[in-house]
Design an enzyme around this catalytic site. Structure first.
Site, PDB file in Angstrom:
ATOM      1  N   ARG A  86      60.777  -9.333 -46.038  1.00  0.00           N
ATOM      2  CA  ARG A  86      60.620  -8.451 -47.206  1.00  0.00           C
ATOM      3  C   ARG A  86      61.864  -8.524 -48.093  1.00  0.00           C
ATOM      4  O   ARG A  86      62.981  -8.554 -47.579  1.00  0.00           O
ATOM      5  CB  ARG A  86      60.429  -6.997 -46.752  1.00  0.00           C
ATOM      6  CG  ARG A  86      59.059  -6.728 -46.175  1.00  0.00           C
ATOM      7  CD  ARG A  86      58.955  -5.318 -45.626  1.00  0.00           C
ATOM      8  NE  ARG A  86      58.699  -5.346 -44.200  1.00  0.00           N
ATOM      9  CZ  ARG A  86      58.733  -4.286 -43.403  1.00  0.00           C
ATOM     10  NH1 ARG A  86      59.020  -3.102 -43.894  1.00  0.00           N
ATOM     11  NH2 ARG A  86      58.479  -4.402 -42.116  1.00  0.00           N
TER      12      ARG A  86
ATOM     13  N   ASN B  98      49.960   4.752 -29.872  1.00  0.00           N
ATOM     14  CA  ASN B  98      50.300   4.107 -31.151  1.00  0.00           C
ATOM     15  C   ASN B  98      49.147   3.158 -31.478  1.00  0.00           C
ATOM     16  O   ASN B  98      49.080   2.053 -30.944  1.00  0.00           O
ATOM     17  CB  ASN B  98      51.630   3.356 -31.014  1.00  0.00           C
ATOM     18  CG  ASN B  98      52.066   2.700 -32.315  1.00  0.00           C
ATOM     19  OD1 ASN B  98      51.332   2.695 -33.310  1.00  0.00           O
ATOM     20  ND2 ASN B  98      53.254   2.150 -32.311  1.00  0.00           N
TER      21      ASN B  98
ATOM     22  N   GLU C 295      61.084   5.341 -29.717  1.00  0.00           N
ATOM     23  CA  GLU C 295      60.181   6.135 -30.549  1.00  0.00           C
ATOM     24  C   GLU C 295      59.119   6.844 -29.708  1.00  0.00           C
ATOM     25  O   GLU C 295      58.721   7.966 -30.006  1.00  0.00           O
ATOM     26  CB  GLU C 295      59.537   5.239 -31.609  1.00  0.00           C
ATOM     27  CG  GLU C 295      60.556   4.847 -32.668  1.00  0.00           C
ATOM     28  CD  GLU C 295      60.187   3.626 -33.475  1.00  0.00           C
ATOM     29  OE1 GLU C 295      59.792   3.768 -34.626  1.00  0.00           O
ATOM     30  OE2 GLU C 295      60.317   2.501 -32.938  1.00  0.00           O
TER      31      GLU C 295
ATOM     32  N   ARG D  19      51.420   8.434 -32.910  1.00  0.00           N
ATOM     33  CA  ARG D  19      52.227   7.970 -34.034  1.00  0.00           C
ATOM     34  C   ARG D  19      51.340   7.918 -35.275  1.00  0.00           C
ATOM     35  O   ARG D  19      50.249   7.343 -35.241  1.00  0.00           O
ATOM     36  CB  ARG D  19      52.762   6.575 -33.746  1.00  0.00           C
ATOM     37  CG  ARG D  19      53.523   6.031 -34.922  1.00  0.00           C
ATOM     38  CD  ARG D  19      53.863   4.584 -34.768  1.00  0.00           C
ATOM     39  NE  ARG D  19      54.686   4.170 -35.891  1.00  0.00           N
ATOM     40  CZ  ARG D  19      54.684   2.958 -36.401  1.00  0.00           C
ATOM     41  NH1 ARG D  19      53.941   2.016 -35.890  1.00  0.00           N
ATOM     42  NH2 ARG D  19      55.447   2.667 -37.430  1.00  0.00           N
TER      43      ARG D  19
ATOM     44  N   HIS E 186      60.394   4.658 -40.413  1.00  0.00           N
ATOM     45  CA  HIS E 186      61.178   4.627 -39.158  1.00  0.00           C
ATOM     46  C   HIS E 186      61.789   5.992 -38.828  1.00  0.00           C
ATOM     47  O   HIS E 186      62.799   6.075 -38.109  1.00  0.00           O
ATOM     48  CB  HIS E 186      62.333   3.616 -39.213  1.00  0.00           C
ATOM     49  CG  HIS E 186      61.943   2.195 -39.459  1.00  0.00           C
ATOM     50  ND1 HIS E 186      62.633   1.366 -40.322  1.00  0.00           N
ATOM     51  CD2 HIS E 186      60.938   1.439 -38.951  1.00  0.00           C
ATOM     52  CE1 HIS E 186      62.088   0.163 -40.332  1.00  0.00           C
ATOM     53  NE2 HIS E 186      61.036   0.186 -39.502  1.00  0.00           N
TER      54      HIS E 186
END
Ligand code: AMP
Length: 396
Positions: free
Chosen positions: A240, A7, A384, A90, A179
């Site tokens: 956010r 990643n 993940e 990723r 995601h």
């Protein structure tokens, strides 16, 4: 087979070496401050942590350091690089260029470079990681696993914005979601746990963390998700705003004298539960402040929970029913307080939870379904990296 999962960020690179025989992590680590003074690699294997402090001017040097650590005589876990079967990467955004996990051929690499405009912060770094592995480990299969791929099955009415259709066709402006690797992992784990393979099974997956997104997964297929063209959309998050009327953003920009870029930055970094509470973006702090009677902290948590509830209701209708709710990520896995606020009031959908079970903690799947609930309620730790390794293995 052993799979190396990478990643790569712009100045960091996380890795895990996973043995797919038993899906165990053999080694993992992180390179930090790549291209910046003071770079270092922290490598963990066999219960030991080793720190290497060495200049890492670019990702290729970082990957070479990772290889050295993995094959080190003392702390290494590989006798040679031949033991690595493939490398899974990723990749954040795909645009419409990719809809599934892809083996990186020279042609695919060129196409990957076209995706930069859809994830300008992440994709160039992700591709740097791929190219560094190609250079440092020639001949190995590199596989790109996209965060957006799981959402590529959304029907047109879910993925399109109501803009001029020609603009969608010309510029590919639409909902892509985020995601996806996490939503895919936890929905597959839920299907296994509930013994629902091949059955009509409707899940709402709640990835609630620093960034939060919600997906509707019908029979293993994603049919809608809350994030949009970028991860700014959907429910309010740590900092956010989530969904907001664009005209309200323009009004704020004028009042506060912000440029367009500054306004987007404001919506990404200064809003969400942090902006509402004025306390913190972290739900641990918000819980503490709520319990101490802080009105704005409680308002932020309630605003978050209310918006999550709305998505659960909307997705239940979109799927024509609900069989399972899955909580995951930092808040979803750890905050019993927030889970309870989301779950209370969902009885009209047949959702009841066990308040005592909800307070427990577990590093594996935890079921918090209430006695009379028609819907299973699960807490599933996301993974993940393992999902990327599984996807990579499936292709190699
Ligand atoms: P993630 O982005 O998945 O790493 O999630 C990070 C967020 O999870 C943090 O900002 C916190 O809001 C939340 N979080 C992590 N641990 C806890 C905890 N024990 N209790 C409540 N919230 C938590």
């Amino acid at each position: 087979m052993k799979i190396l999962v990478i990643n790569a960020g712009s100045s960091s690179l996380k890795y895990q070496l996973i043995d797919m025989e038993n899906e165990s992590v053999i080694a993992k680590g992180i390179c930090e401050r790549i291209g910046i003074e003071g770079s270092n690699l922290v490598h963990k294997a066999n219960g030991k942590e080793t720190k290497y402090e060495q200049a890492m001017p670019d990702h290729t040097v970082a990957i070479k350091m990772v290889i050295d650590a993995l094959t080190d005589q003392e702390v290494g876990v590989l006798s040679s690089l031949d033991e690595i079967g493939a490398i899974g990467h990723r990749v954040v955004g795909s645009g419409e260029y990719f809809t599934k996990t892809t083996l990186v051929t020279p042609e695919a690499l060129e196409t990957l470079k076209k995706t930069y405009e859809f994830a300008p912060i992440h994709n160039p770094a992700n591709v740097m990681g791929i190219m560094a592995c190609m250079e440092a480990m020639p001949g190995k299969s590199n596989v790109a696993v996209f965060d957006t791929a799981f959402h590529s099955t959304m029907p047109d009415e879910a993925k399109l914005y109501a803009i001029d259709y020609q603009d969608y066709q010309d510029y590919k402006v639409r909902r892509y979601g985020a995601h996806g690797t996490s939503h895919k992992y936890v929905s597959q784990e839920a299907i296994k746990y509930c013994d629902a393979e091949g059955k009509d099974f409707k899940i709402v997956t709640l990835h609630l963390g620093g960034g939060s997104s919600i997906s509707a997964v019908k029979n293993g297929i994603c049919i809608d998700t809350s994030m949009g063209f970028t991860p700014l959309a959907g429910v309010p998050m740590g900092t956010r705003s989530g969904d907001i009327d664009p005209s309200a953003a323009k009004f704020l920009a004028e009042k506060k004298g912000m440029t367009f870029d500054e306004t987007i930055n404001y919506l990404n970094k200064k809003c969400g539960v942090m902006g509402v509470s004025g306390v913190s973006s972290d739900f641990r702090d918000l819980q503490q402040a709520t319990e101490a009677g802080n009105y704005r902290a409680e308002l932020a948590v309630n605003l978050f929970a209310y918006n999550v509830k709305k998505y659960i209701g909307a997705y239940t209708v979109a799927m024509g029913g609900l069989d399972c709710l899955v909580f995951t990520a930092g808040i979803g896995e750890n905050s019993a307080f927030t889970r309870a606020r989301i779950l209370k009031g969902l009885e009209c959908l047949g959702v009841e939870f066990d308040a005592e079970k909800n307070k427990q903690r577990s590093s594996s799947i935890m079921e918090i379904t209430g006695e009379n609930s028609k819907v299973r309620v699960l807490v599933i730790p996301t993974n993940e990296e393992l999902m990327i390794a599984r996807e990579t293995l499936a292709l190699c």
